[in-house]
Write an enzyme that holds these catalytic residues in place. Sequence first.
Site, PDB file in Angstrom:
ATOM      1  N   HIS A   1      -4.304  -4.301  -2.786  1.00 55.85           N
ATOM      2  CA  HIS A   1      -4.772  -3.992  -1.436  1.00 55.85           C
ATOM      3  C   HIS A   1      -4.885  -2.498  -1.181  1.00 55.85           C
ATOM      4  O   HIS A   1      -4.891  -2.072  -0.021  1.00 55.85           O
ATOM      5  CB  HIS A   1      -3.836  -4.644  -0.406  1.00 55.85           C
ATOM      6  CG  HIS A   1      -3.909  -6.144  -0.440  1.00 55.85           C
ATOM      7  ND1 HIS A   1      -2.863  -6.943  -0.053  1.00 55.85           N
ATOM      8  CD2 HIS A   1      -4.895  -6.983  -0.852  1.00 55.85           C
ATOM      9  CE1 HIS A   1      -3.224  -8.222  -0.203  1.00 55.85           C
ATOM     10  NE2 HIS A   1      -4.442  -8.262  -0.686  1.00 55.85           N
TER      11      HIS A   1
ATOM     12  N   VAL B   1       0.843  -1.210   0.000  1.00 53.42           N
ATOM     13  CA  VAL B   1       0.000   0.000   0.000  1.00 53.42           C
ATOM     14  C   VAL B   1       0.875   1.255   0.000  1.00 53.42           C
ATOM     15  O   VAL B   1       0.360   2.367   0.111  1.00 53.42           O
ATOM     16  CB  VAL B   1      -0.960  -0.011   1.216  1.00 53.42           C
ATOM     17  CG1 VAL B   1      -1.978  -1.144   1.074  1.00 53.42           C
ATOM     18  CG2 VAL B   1      -0.228  -0.129   2.544  1.00 53.42           C
TER      19      VAL B   1
HETATM   20  C1  BV8 Z   1     -11.056 -11.525   1.688  1.00 54.72           C
HETATM   21  C2  BV8 Z   1      -3.873  -3.742   3.330  1.00 54.72           C
HETATM   22  C3  BV8 Z   1     -13.194 -12.302   1.672  1.00 54.72           C
HETATM   23  C4  BV8 Z   1      -4.088  -3.267   4.733  1.00 54.72           C
HETATM   24  C5  BV8 Z   1      -3.750  -6.180   3.504  1.00 54.72           C
HETATM   25  C6  BV8 Z   1      -8.089 -18.619   6.400  1.00 54.72           C
HETATM   26  C7  BV8 Z   1      -7.503 -19.213   5.303  1.00 54.72           C
HETATM   27  C8  BV8 Z   1      -7.360 -18.522   4.098  1.00 54.72           C
HETATM   28  C9  BV8 Z   1      -7.805 -17.195   3.981  1.00 54.72           C
HETATM   29  C10 BV8 Z   1      -8.391 -16.629   5.081  1.00 54.72           C
HETATM   30  C11 BV8 Z   1      -8.531 -17.319   6.282  1.00 54.72           C
HETATM   31  N1  BV8 Z   1      -9.126 -16.489   7.161  1.00 54.72           N
HETATM   32  C12 BV8 Z   1      -9.369 -15.306   6.554  1.00 54.72           C
HETATM   33  C13 BV8 Z   1      -8.946 -15.381   5.286  1.00 54.72           C
HETATM   34  C14 BV8 Z   1      -9.007 -14.341   4.269  1.00 54.72           C
HETATM   35  C15 BV8 Z   1      -7.915 -13.321   4.512  1.00 54.72           C
HETATM   36  C16 BV8 Z   1      -6.559 -13.979   4.585  1.00 54.72           C
HETATM   37  O1  BV8 Z   1      -6.017 -14.408   3.587  1.00 54.72           O
HETATM   38  N2  BV8 Z   1      -6.025 -14.065   5.818  1.00 54.72           N
HETATM   39  C17 BV8 Z   1      -4.733 -14.677   6.014  1.00 54.72           C
HETATM   40  C18 BV8 Z   1      -3.985 -13.922   7.126  1.00 54.72           C
HETATM   41  C19 BV8 Z   1      -4.922 -16.135   6.376  1.00 54.72           C
HETATM   42  N3  BV8 Z   1      -7.965 -12.460   3.360  1.00 54.72           N
HETATM   43  C20 BV8 Z   1      -8.783 -11.400   3.399  1.00 54.72           C
HETATM   44  O2  BV8 Z   1      -9.423 -11.062   4.355  1.00 54.72           O
HETATM   45  C21 BV8 Z   1      -8.899 -10.649   2.081  1.00 54.72           C
HETATM   46  N4  BV8 Z   1     -10.285 -10.477   1.786  1.00 54.72           N
HETATM   47  O3  BV8 Z   1     -10.685 -12.661   1.738  1.00 54.72           O
HETATM   48  O4  BV8 Z   1     -12.342 -11.188   1.579  1.00 54.72           O
HETATM   49  C22 BV8 Z   1     -14.530 -11.917   1.359  1.00 54.72           C
HETATM   50  C23 BV8 Z   1     -15.259 -12.802   0.600  1.00 54.72           C
HETATM   51  C24 BV8 Z   1     -16.535 -12.499   0.328  1.00 54.72           C
HETATM   52  C25 BV8 Z   1     -17.082 -11.314   0.789  1.00 54.72           C
HETATM   53  C26 BV8 Z   1     -16.337 -10.420   1.544  1.00 54.72           C
HETATM   54  C27 BV8 Z   1     -15.045 -10.719   1.829  1.00 54.72           C
HETATM   55  C28 BV8 Z   1      -8.286  -9.276   2.203  1.00 54.72           C
HETATM   56  C29 BV8 Z   1      -6.826  -9.398   2.448  1.00 54.72           C
HETATM   57  C30 BV8 Z   1      -6.189  -8.016   2.345  1.00 54.72           C
HETATM   58  C31 BV8 Z   1      -5.759  -7.561   3.710  1.00 54.72           C
HETATM   59  N5  BV8 Z   1      -5.037  -6.284   3.594  1.00 54.72           N
HETATM   60  N6  BV8 Z   1      -3.131  -4.997   3.342  1.00 54.72           N
HETATM   61  C32 BV8 Z   1      -2.817  -2.757   5.327  1.00 54.72           C
HETATM   62  O5  BV8 Z   1      -1.756  -2.739   4.662  1.00 54.72           O
HETATM   63  O6  BV8 Z   1      -2.889  -2.331   6.508  1.00 54.72           O
HETATM   64  S1  BV8 Z   1      -2.841  -7.578   3.486  1.00 54.72           S
HETATM   65  C33 BV8 Z   1      -1.340  -7.212   4.166  1.00 54.72           C
HETATM   66  O7  BV8 Z   1      -0.786  -8.410   4.614  1.00 54.72           O
HETATM   67  C34 BV8 Z   1      -0.383  -6.672   3.178  1.00 54.72           C
HETATM   68  O8  BV8 Z   1      -0.940  -5.851   2.205  1.00 54.72           O
HETATM   69  C35 BV8 Z   1       0.200  -7.885   2.573  1.00 54.72           C
HETATM   70  O9  BV8 Z   1      -0.451  -8.214   1.400  1.00 54.72           O
HETATM   71  C36 BV8 Z   1      -0.106  -8.942   3.570  1.00 54.72           C
HETATM   72  C37 BV8 Z   1       1.172  -9.481   4.116  1.00 54.72           C
HETATM   73  O10 BV8 Z   1       1.647 -10.267   3.127  1.00 54.72           O
HETATM   74  P1  BV8 Z   1       3.121 -10.057   2.555  1.00 54.72           P
HETATM   75  O11 BV8 Z   1       3.116  -8.892   1.639  1.00 54.72           O
HETATM   76  O12 BV8 Z   1       3.489 -11.361   2.032  1.00 54.72           O
HETATM   77  O13 BV8 Z   1       4.023  -9.640   3.781  1.00 54.72           O
HETATM   78  P2  BV8 Z   1       4.549 -10.575   4.951  1.00 54.72           P
HETATM   79  O14 BV8 Z   1       5.025  -9.687   6.032  1.00 54.72           O
HETATM   80  O15 BV8 Z   1       3.524 -11.632   5.236  1.00 54.72           O
HETATM   81  O16 BV8 Z   1       5.794 -11.337   4.303  1.00 54.72           O
HETATM   82  C38 BV8 Z   1       6.938 -10.602   3.953  1.00 54.72           C
HETATM   83  C39 BV8 Z   1       7.840 -11.565   3.212  1.00 54.72           C
HETATM   84  O17 BV8 Z   1       8.968 -10.826   2.755  1.00 54.72           O
HETATM   85  C40 BV8 Z   1       8.354 -12.703   4.072  1.00 54.72           C
HETATM   86  O18 BV8 Z   1       8.218 -13.923   3.350  1.00 54.72           O
HETATM   87  C41 BV8 Z   1       9.846 -12.359   4.267  1.00 54.72           C
HETATM   88  O19 BV8 Z   1      10.646 -13.532   4.306  1.00 54.72           O
HETATM   89  C42 BV8 Z   1      10.143 -11.574   3.031  1.00 54.72           C
HETATM   90  N7  BV8 Z   1      11.221 -10.581   3.160  1.00 54.72           N
HETATM   91  C43 BV8 Z   1      11.620  -9.906   4.267  1.00 54.72           C
HETATM   92  N8  BV8 Z   1      12.619  -9.050   3.938  1.00 54.72           N
HETATM   93  C44 BV8 Z   1      12.827  -9.186   2.589  1.00 54.72           C
HETATM   94  C45 BV8 Z   1      11.939 -10.155   2.095  1.00 54.72           C
HETATM   95  N9  BV8 Z   1      11.909 -10.513   0.796  1.00 54.72           N
HETATM   96  C46 BV8 Z   1      12.779  -9.908  -0.032  1.00 54.72           C
HETATM   97  N10 BV8 Z   1      13.654  -8.954   0.358  1.00 54.72           N
HETATM   98  C47 BV8 Z   1      13.705  -8.578   1.659  1.00 54.72           C
HETATM   99  N11 BV8 Z   1      14.594  -7.645   2.059  1.00 54.72           N
END
Ligand code: BV8
Length: 227
Positions: free
Chosen positions: A114, A98
Amino acid sequence: MESVRAAAALLRDAGAVVVFTGAGMSAESGIPTFRDSLTGLWARFSPEELATPEAFEKDPELVWSWYEWRRAAVEKAAPNAGHEAVAEIGGTLITQNVDDLHERAGSADPIHLHGSLFAPRCFDCGRATTGAVCAECGGRSRPGVVWFGEQLPAAALARAVEAAESCDLLITVGTSGLVYPAAEIPHVAAVNGAAVIQVNPRPTPLDEVAAVNLRGTAATLLPAILR
Ligand code: BV8
């Protein structure tokens, strides 16, 4: 390193390229990832607790101050060499982030699955807002991001799926591959015959679809692939 050469060859020979990024893309710009535990005044919260419509309804001031803190951090940050390499690679950029670091590095038209810290909108009618209250309907202004439990913007998701379905190569960078439906994108590319390159210092569920797994960071490995 052998795998960097393999990745460079895939990029050189690819027609349509998609780059798919997550929070790790901005880590070397000093922006904490979601998997990093929140520090300082936010240490007692988890992003999943704050990034929800319920949290906003319960305490809009708390949620707004978290997003304002993050927006200010992004404004003070600079794009890193990884963002610059992504801009040089071109193709279609799909980001879960974002922040605006891809745009500031020169990427023309990232697909923000997102939303954005820089696009506040009305909690009630969804129109863009500039102040605390919607000029159209008087509703409360909210951060222009997609919260957990909220639908992703349909047009952005459709564009992203279409690009993933039709690309030859998808490079996934800095995502834990845990947040759906965004996390589907690399799998959509793979099942449609694209090669997948992953850039991440740690293992993720995407290890199994990656043809080339580059264990390292965005700012070091993305420029290396281009050399
Ligand atoms: C929806 C905006 C449904 C806000 C974000 C159970 C199972 C499956 C799914 C679900 C579940 N329970 C709930 C759900 C759905 C849920 C979901 O997936 N939850 C997860 C946690 C299980 N999803 C939702 O709710 C989505 N909506 O499903 O709606 C629906 C259906 C019908 C009707 C109505 C609704 C909405 C999801 C969007 C949430 N908003 N962001 C904000 O920013 O505040 S998501 C947010 O987290 C970020 O935007 C980002 O996308 C996400 C984190 O993910 P990553 O980007 O991967 O970041 P993360 O920290 O996890 O990982 C970083 C990686 O980088 C690591 O691997 C690390 O090793 C690596 N790294 C570190 N340093 C480096 C590096 N890589 C390279 N270089 C480096 N230097």
